[in-house]
Design a protein around this motif. Structure first.
Motif, short mmCIF file in Angstrom:
data_model
loop_
_atom_site.label_atom_id
_atom_site.label_comp_id
_atom_site.label_asym_id
_atom_site.label_seq_id
_atom_site.Cartn_x
_atom_site.Cartn_y
_atom_site.Cartn_z
N SER A 50 0.76 -0.98 0.05
CA SER A 50 -0.02 0.13 -0.05
C SER A 50 0.67 1.13 -0.05
O SER A 50 0.35 2.37 -0.13
CB SER A 50 -0.78 0.05 1.08
N GLY A 51 2.28 1.00 0.08
CA GLY A 51 3.11 2.25 0.28
C GLY A 51 3.49 2.88 1.38
O GLY A 51 4.34 3.70 1.54
N ASN A 52 2.51 2.56 2.46
CA ASN A 52 3.03 3.13 3.76
C ASN A 52 3.53 2.11 4.74
O ASN A 52 3.46 2.23 6.16
CB ASN A 52 1.92 3.93 4.41
N GLU A 53 3.98 0.97 4.35
CA GLU A 53 4.35 -0.11 5.13
C GLU A 53 5.65 0.52 6.11
O GLU A 53 5.75 0.11 7.33
CB GLU A 53 4.92 -1.22 4.55
N ILE A 54 6.75 1.06 5.59
CA ILE A 54 7.74 1.63 6.31
C ILE A 54 7.32 2.50 7.45
O ILE A 54 7.59 2.39 8.60
CB ILE A 54 8.82 2.51 5.33
N LEU A 55 6.43 3.35 7.28
CA LEU A 55 6.00 4.41 8.37
C LEU A 55 5.09 3.50 9.34
O LEU A 55 5.35 3.80 10.67
CB LEU A 55 4.95 5.31 7.81
N LYS A 56 4.09 2.58 8.81
CA LYS A 56 3.55 1.90 9.71
C LYS A 56 4.47 1.00 10.62
O LYS A 56 4.37 0.83 12.13
CB LYS A 56 2.48 0.93 9.14
N ASP A 57 5.49 0.39 10.00
CA ASP A 57 6.53 -0.44 10.95
C ASP A 57 7.40 0.06 11.75
O ASP A 57 7.38 -0.15 13.07
CB ASP A 57 7.40 -1.24 9.97
N THR A 58 7.62 1.26 11.28
CA THR A 58 8.50 2.51 12.28
C THR A 58 7.63 2.67 13.66
O THR A 58 8.08 2.68 14.63
CB THR A 58 9.14 3.49 11.47
N ASP A 59 6.69 3.25 13.24
CA ASP A 59 5.54 3.70 14.30
C ASP A 59 5.43 2.57 15.27
O ASP A 59 5.37 2.96 16.45
CB ASP A 59 4.16 4.29 13.64
N SER A 60 5.16 1.45 14.92
CA SER A 60 5.03 0.36 15.78
C SER A 60 6.19 0.13 16.49
O SER A 60 5.99 -0.11 17.79
CB SER A 60 4.73 -0.93 14.78
N LYS A 61 7.29 0.06 16.08
CA LYS A 61 8.79 0.01 16.83
C LYS A 61 8.72 1.18 17.92
O LYS A 61 9.06 0.71 19.17
CB LYS A 61 9.74 -0.13 15.89
N VAL A 62 8.47 2.05 17.58
CA VAL A 62 8.65 3.30 18.49
C VAL A 62 7.74 3.15 19.41
O VAL A 62 7.89 3.46 20.72
CB VAL A 62 8.30 4.90 17.78
N ARG A 63 6.40 2.92 19.44
CA ARG A 63 5.54 2.53 20.48
C ARG A 63 5.95 1.37 21.43
O ARG A 63 5.62 1.45 22.59
CB ARG A 63 4.23 2.11 19.81
N LYS A 64 6.61 0.55 20.73
CA LYS A 64 7.11 -0.75 21.84
C LYS A 64 8.20 0.01 22.48
O LYS A 64 9.13 -0.91 23.34
CB LYS A 64 7.41 -1.68 20.77
N GLY A 65 9.15 1.11 22.42
CA GLY A 65 10.16 1.56 23.14
C GLY A 65 11.25 1.79 22.57
O GLY A 65 12.44 2.04 23.06
N TYR A 66 11.45 1.36 21.01
CA TYR A 66 12.77 1.51 20.22
C TYR A 66 13.07 3.02 20.02
O TYR A 66 12.18 3.65 19.85
CB TYR A 66 12.62 0.83 18.90
N LYS A 67 14.31 3.39 20.07
CA LYS A 67 14.76 4.83 20.09
C LYS A 67 15.53 4.82 18.63
O LYS A 67 16.16 4.05 18.39
CB LYS A 67 15.51 5.21 21.11
N HIS A 68 15.33 5.93 18.00
CA HIS A 68 15.84 6.29 16.58
C HIS A 68 17.15 6.36 16.88
O HIS A 68 17.64 7.51 17.75
CB HIS A 68 15.26 7.13 16.05
N ILE A 69 18.37 5.65 16.32
CA ILE A 69 19.90 6.07 16.33
C ILE A 69 20.28 6.69 15.42
O ILE A 69 21.22 7.50 15.49
CB ILE A 69 20.39 4.70 16.58
N GLY A 70 20.00 6.40 14.11
CA GLY A 70 20.35 7.27 13.01
C GLY A 70 20.20 6.45 11.77
O GLY A 70 19.81 5.48 11.54
#
Length: 70
Positions: A50-70
């Motif tokens: 659908s074209g927005n898988e990356i955003l959905k996957d990233t949002d899911s990880k951030v909600r689980k507590g993952y922090k963006h490193i770079g």
């Protein structure tokens, strides 16, 4: 030249951590990588649906507590 991954890290209470990374391959696919920090990460390539898988996957990880490193 390969595009860069966005790297996210989850810090466990015991001091260990695990990584998760994602990138747009620019050819209608995206690649995810995951595993224990400091080891060679597993990877798998996925087609865009659908074209927005990356955003959905990233949002899911951030909600689980993952922090963006770079």
């Amino acid at each position: 030249m390969d595009s860069m991954y966005d790297l996210y890290r989850y810090f466990n209470p015991d001091g260990t951590s695990k990584d998760w990374a994602i990138r747009n391959n620019g050819n209608g696919t995206y690649t995810k990588r995951w595993g224990k920090t400091g080891t060679r990460l597993q990877s798998k390539e996925f087609p865009y649906k659908s074209g927005n898988e990356i955003l959905k996957d990233t949002d899911s990880k951030v909600r689980k507590g993952y922090k963006h490193i770079g």
